[in-house]
Design an enzyme around this catalytic site. Structure first.
Site, PDB file in Angstrom:
ATOM      1  N   ALA A 123       0.779   4.637   3.107  1.00 20.16           N
ATOM      2  CA  ALA A 123       0.066   3.996   4.228  1.00 20.16           C
ATOM      3  C   ALA A 123       0.374   4.682   5.551  1.00 20.16           C
ATOM      4  O   ALA A 123       0.009   4.177   6.615  1.00 20.16           O
ATOM      5  CB  ALA A 123       0.431   2.515   4.291  1.00 20.16           C
ATOM      6  N   TYR A 143      -4.319  18.338  -9.614  1.00 20.98           N
ATOM      7  CA  TYR A 143      -4.757  17.155  -8.853  1.00 20.98           C
ATOM      8  C   TYR A 143      -5.806  16.377  -9.637  1.00 20.98           C
ATOM      9  O   TYR A 143      -5.742  15.157  -9.751  1.00 20.98           O
ATOM     10  CB  TYR A 143      -5.309  17.601  -7.498  1.00 20.98           C
ATOM     11  CG  TYR A 143      -5.923  16.477  -6.677  1.00 20.98           C
ATOM     12  CD1 TYR A 143      -5.107  15.563  -6.005  1.00 20.98           C
ATOM     13  CD2 TYR A 143      -7.305  16.333  -6.580  1.00 20.98           C
ATOM     14  CE1 TYR A 143      -5.666  14.531  -5.268  1.00 20.98           C
ATOM     15  CE2 TYR A 143      -7.870  15.306  -5.836  1.00 20.98           C
ATOM     16  CZ  TYR A 143      -7.040  14.410  -5.176  1.00 20.98           C
ATOM     17  OH  TYR A 143      -7.607  13.388  -4.448  1.00 20.98           O
ATOM     18  N   SER A 179      -0.767   7.569   6.529  1.00 22.88           N
ATOM     19  CA  SER A 179      -1.872   8.380   7.071  1.00 22.88           C
ATOM     20  C   SER A 179      -3.160   8.112   6.296  1.00 22.88           C
ATOM     21  O   SER A 179      -3.165   7.385   5.301  1.00 22.88           O
ATOM     22  CB  SER A 179      -1.527   9.878   7.027  1.00 22.88           C
ATOM     23  OG  SER A 179      -1.636  10.373   5.710  1.00 22.88           O
ATOM     24  N   GLY A 180      -4.231   8.714   6.777  1.00 23.18           N
ATOM     25  CA  GLY A 180      -5.502   8.737   6.062  1.00 23.18           C
ATOM     26  C   GLY A 180      -6.000   7.373   5.599  1.00 23.18           C
ATOM     27  O   GLY A 180      -5.988   6.386   6.331  1.00 23.18           O
ATOM     28  N   ILE A 223       0.862  -1.196   0.000  1.00 23.92           N
ATOM     29  CA  ILE A 223       0.000   0.000   0.000  1.00 23.92           C
ATOM     30  C   ILE A 223       0.888   1.231   0.000  1.00 23.92           C
ATOM     31  O   ILE A 223       1.684   1.432   0.932  1.00 23.92           O
ATOM     32  CB  ILE A 223      -0.940   0.042   1.228  1.00 23.92           C
ATOM     33  CG1 ILE A 223      -1.773  -1.242   1.323  1.00 23.92           C
ATOM     34  CG2 ILE A 223      -1.849   1.272   1.165  1.00 23.92           C
ATOM     35  CD1 ILE A 223      -2.705  -1.288   2.527  1.00 23.92           C
ATOM     36  N   THR A 224       0.787   2.055  -1.027  1.00 18.39           N
ATOM     37  CA  THR A 224       1.569   3.296  -1.022  1.00 18.39           C
ATOM     38  C   THR A 224       0.834   4.334  -0.168  1.00 18.39           C
ATOM     39  O   THR A 224      -0.403   4.333  -0.091  1.00 18.39           O
ATOM     40  CB  THR A 224       1.781   3.853  -2.450  1.00 18.39           C
ATOM     41  OG1 THR A 224       0.520   4.295  -2.966  1.00 18.39           O
ATOM     42  CG2 THR A 224       2.367   2.802  -3.381  1.00 18.39           C
TER      43      THR A 224
HETATM   44  P1  NDP Z   1      -3.401  11.694   3.101  1.00 21.19           P
HETATM   45  O1  NDP Z   1      -2.706  12.994   2.835  1.00 21.19           O
HETATM   46  O2  NDP Z   1      -3.830  11.394   4.483  1.00 21.19           O
HETATM   47  O3  NDP Z   1      -2.514  10.493   2.588  1.00 21.19           O
HETATM   48  C1  NDP Z   1      -1.692  10.620   1.462  1.00 21.19           C
HETATM   49  C2  NDP Z   1      -0.539   9.668   1.610  1.00 21.19           C
HETATM   50  O4  NDP Z   1       0.288   9.815   0.442  1.00 21.19           O
HETATM   51  C3  NDP Z   1       0.346   9.954   2.815  1.00 21.19           C
HETATM   52  O5  NDP Z   1       0.703   8.721   3.385  1.00 21.19           O
HETATM   53  C4  NDP Z   1       1.546  10.629   2.190  1.00 21.19           C
HETATM   54  O6  NDP Z   1       2.757  10.416   2.884  1.00 21.19           O
HETATM   55  C5  NDP Z   1       1.617   9.895   0.875  1.00 21.19           C
HETATM   56  N1  NDP Z   1       2.487  10.577  -0.078  1.00 21.19           N
HETATM   57  C6  NDP Z   1       2.390  11.842  -0.535  1.00 21.19           C
HETATM   58  N2  NDP Z   1       3.425  12.102  -1.352  1.00 21.19           N
HETATM   59  C7  NDP Z   1       4.174  10.986  -1.423  1.00 21.19           C
HETATM   60  C8  NDP Z   1       5.379  10.640  -2.090  1.00 21.19           C
HETATM   61  N3  NDP Z   1       6.034  11.517  -2.844  1.00 21.19           N
HETATM   62  N4  NDP Z   1       5.875   9.401  -1.926  1.00 21.19           N
HETATM   63  C9  NDP Z   1       5.242   8.509  -1.139  1.00 21.19           C
HETATM   64  N5  NDP Z   1       4.113   8.770  -0.475  1.00 21.19           N
HETATM   65  C10 NDP Z   1       3.589  10.006  -0.604  1.00 21.19           C
HETATM   66  O7  NDP Z   1      -4.644  11.696   2.089  1.00 21.19           O
HETATM   67  P2  NDP Z   1      -5.832  10.632   1.855  1.00 21.19           P
HETATM   68  O8  NDP Z   1      -5.685   9.459   2.746  1.00 21.19           O
HETATM   69  O9  NDP Z   1      -7.079  11.403   1.843  1.00 21.19           O
HETATM   70  O10 NDP Z   1      -5.537  10.199   0.347  1.00 21.19           O
HETATM   71  C11 NDP Z   1      -5.356   8.856  -0.044  1.00 21.19           C
HETATM   72  C12 NDP Z   1      -5.960   8.645  -1.413  1.00 21.19           C
HETATM   73  O11 NDP Z   1      -7.364   8.845  -1.365  1.00 21.19           O
HETATM   74  C13 NDP Z   1      -5.428   9.585  -2.500  1.00 21.19           C
HETATM   75  O12 NDP Z   1      -5.212   8.849  -3.670  1.00 21.19           O
HETATM   76  C14 NDP Z   1      -6.567  10.565  -2.688  1.00 21.19           C
HETATM   77  O13 NDP Z   1      -6.570  11.102  -3.993  1.00 21.19           O
HETATM   78  C15 NDP Z   1      -7.745   9.652  -2.461  1.00 21.19           C
HETATM   79  N6  NDP Z   1      -9.001  10.302  -2.140  1.00 21.19           N
HETATM   80  C16 NDP Z   1      -9.159  11.018  -0.993  1.00 21.19           C
HETATM   81  C17 NDP Z   1     -10.362  11.636  -0.708  1.00 21.19           C
HETATM   82  C18 NDP Z   1     -10.575  12.419   0.523  1.00 21.19           C
HETATM   83  O14 NDP Z   1     -11.661  12.972   0.672  1.00 21.19           O
HETATM   84  N7  NDP Z   1      -9.612  12.526   1.435  1.00 21.19           N
HETATM   85  C19 NDP Z   1     -11.503  11.505  -1.636  1.00 21.19           C
HETATM   86  C20 NDP Z   1     -11.227  10.718  -2.797  1.00 21.19           C
HETATM   87  C21 NDP Z   1     -10.031  10.141  -3.025  1.00 21.19           C
HETATM   88  P3  NDP Z   1       3.261  11.382   4.098  1.00 21.19           P
HETATM   89  O15 NDP Z   1       2.542  10.864   5.285  1.00 21.19           O
HETATM   90  O16 NDP Z   1       4.732  11.131   4.140  1.00 21.19           O
HETATM   91  O17 NDP Z   1       2.878  12.772   3.738  1.00 21.19           O
END
Ligand code: NDP
Length: 319
Positions: A10, A194, A12-13, A7-8
């Site tokens: 992973a 985005y 947060s969120g 899981i990439t």
């Molecule tokens: P978060 O910001 O909580 O999670 C994003 C994750 O991506 C974090 O773990 C972050 O790491 C990681 N990340 C960002 N940049 C990089 C990088 N360069 N290399 C490796 N990891 C990276 O957001 P969400 O959990 O909300 O998002 C997760 C997915 O859900 C995304 O694809 C988003 O588009 C999708 N989504 C979210 C919605 C929402 O309402 N939140 C709605 C629809 C889709 P780090 O912790 O190091 O920053």
């Protein structure tokens, strides 16, 4: 045997909530592919994941070299690969100027699409070799990507002078293909960057399906987990937005889902035996029942998907 899932994002969120939901079943070993070890370790502990159920491996999607290193490390681990979840994303709603990946691509498209594109292409053979009964490649999509109407691009790079150059942008749909390269009128649109990346995510999933589903039996799927208004995705938004967005989603649009619920949804797409349909985009109704949702015309345009695939191959150095 336990399934192995990468899981990439992973740390947060949604990614973390999914890792937690899968770890709790005891049926999965989770490779948490993240750019920050300490943050990820703390996150895994904070949600009570047992040490034996996960491994943290370094991956920075904003660097193609890092993607290649991650793939090498994973291969060296000797684990089979059963499911890959491309979940990580960045969103820069307040940025005035674009940021760039290590390779000079606009950050949102570079991270959310191109990094994942290279990752999944390089790991496809590992998935083919797995003897797991239901192998899956899941690319997290979004509803925002479906509303993307006017302009398109799939990345841009710095010129020798340090200026950016559009690789793809077209004012009208029909001209999209013609203008994929070297369009100097490209300019940075923060929300659009985005959305474009998410359209690319959904098109890529479908192109994977067309090219590889029959031959490999792998299920390719995308999903919209609901509006998880509390995640780090909105970390760069203005404070007032971050304060009001969750209650707005909860009480006005009623589209709000908790991180826990969204994690359960993505975990279903990873492991539920009834969710094996390939080439589809999952959504959930008000009773949290999954259904195959319709993609917008643009996000299901097969010709565009082929173009995105071919251009992405060139951009990440696969041809
Ligand atoms: P978060 O910001 O909580 O999670 C994003 C994750 O991506 C974090 O773990 C972050 O790491 C990681 N990340 C960002 N940049 C990089 C990088 N360069 N290399 C490796 N990891 C990276 O957001 P969400 O959990 O909300 O998002 C997760 C997915 O859900 C995304 O694809 C988003 O588009 C999708 N989504 C979210 C919605 C929402 O309402 N939140 C709605 C629809 C889709 P780090 O912790 O190091 O920053």
């Amino acid at each position: 045997r336990q399934g192995t899932v990468i899981i990439t994002g992973a740390s947060s969120g949604l990614g973390l909530a999914t890792a937690k939901a899968l770890a709790e079943t005891g049926k999965w070993h989770i490779i948490m592919a993240c750019r920050d070890f300490l943050k990820t370790e703390k996150a895994a502990k904070s949600v009570g994941m047992a040490k034996e159920n996960y491994t943290i491996m370094h991956l920075d999607l904003a660097s193609l070299e890092s993607v290649r290193q991650f793939v090498d490390n994973f291969k060296r681990s000797g684990r089979p690969l059963d499911v890959l979840v491309c979940n990580a994303a960045v969103y820069q709603p307040t940025a005035k100027e674009p940021s760039f990946t290590a390779d000079g691509f606009e950050l949102s498209v570079g991270t959310n699409h191109l990094g994942h594109f290279l990752l999944s292409r390089l790991l496809l053979d590992d998935m083919k070799e797995s003897d797991f009964p239901s192998k899956r490649l899941i690319i997290v999509g979004s509803i925002t990507g479906m509303k993307n109407k006017k302009y398109e691009y799939v990345g841009r790079e710095r010129t020798a002078k340090g200026q950016s150059r559009g690789l793809a942008r077209a004012p009208r749909r029909a001209e999209w293909a013609k203008q994929l390269f070297h369009d100097r009128r490209w300019r940075f649109r923060r929300a659009k960057a985005y959305k474009d990346s998410k359209v690319c995510n959904m098109l890529t999933m479908q192109e994977f399906h067309r090219r590889y589903h029959e031959e490999t039996g792998i299920t390719f799927a995308s999903l919209y987990p609901g509006c998880i208004a509390t995640t780090g995705l909105f970390r760069e938004h203005i404070p007032l937005f971050r304060l009001l967005f969750p209650p707005f989603q909860k009480f006005i649009t009623k589209g709000f889902v908790s991180e826990e619920e969204a994690g359960k949804r993505l975990a279903q797409v990873v492991s539920d035996p009834s969710l094996t349909k390939s080439g589809v985009y999952w959504s959930w109704n008000k009773d949290s029942a999954s259904f195959v949702n319709q993609l917008s015309e643009e996000a299901s345009d097969a010709e565009k998907a082929r173009k995105v695939w071919e251009i992405s191959e060139k951009l990440v150095g696969l041809r």
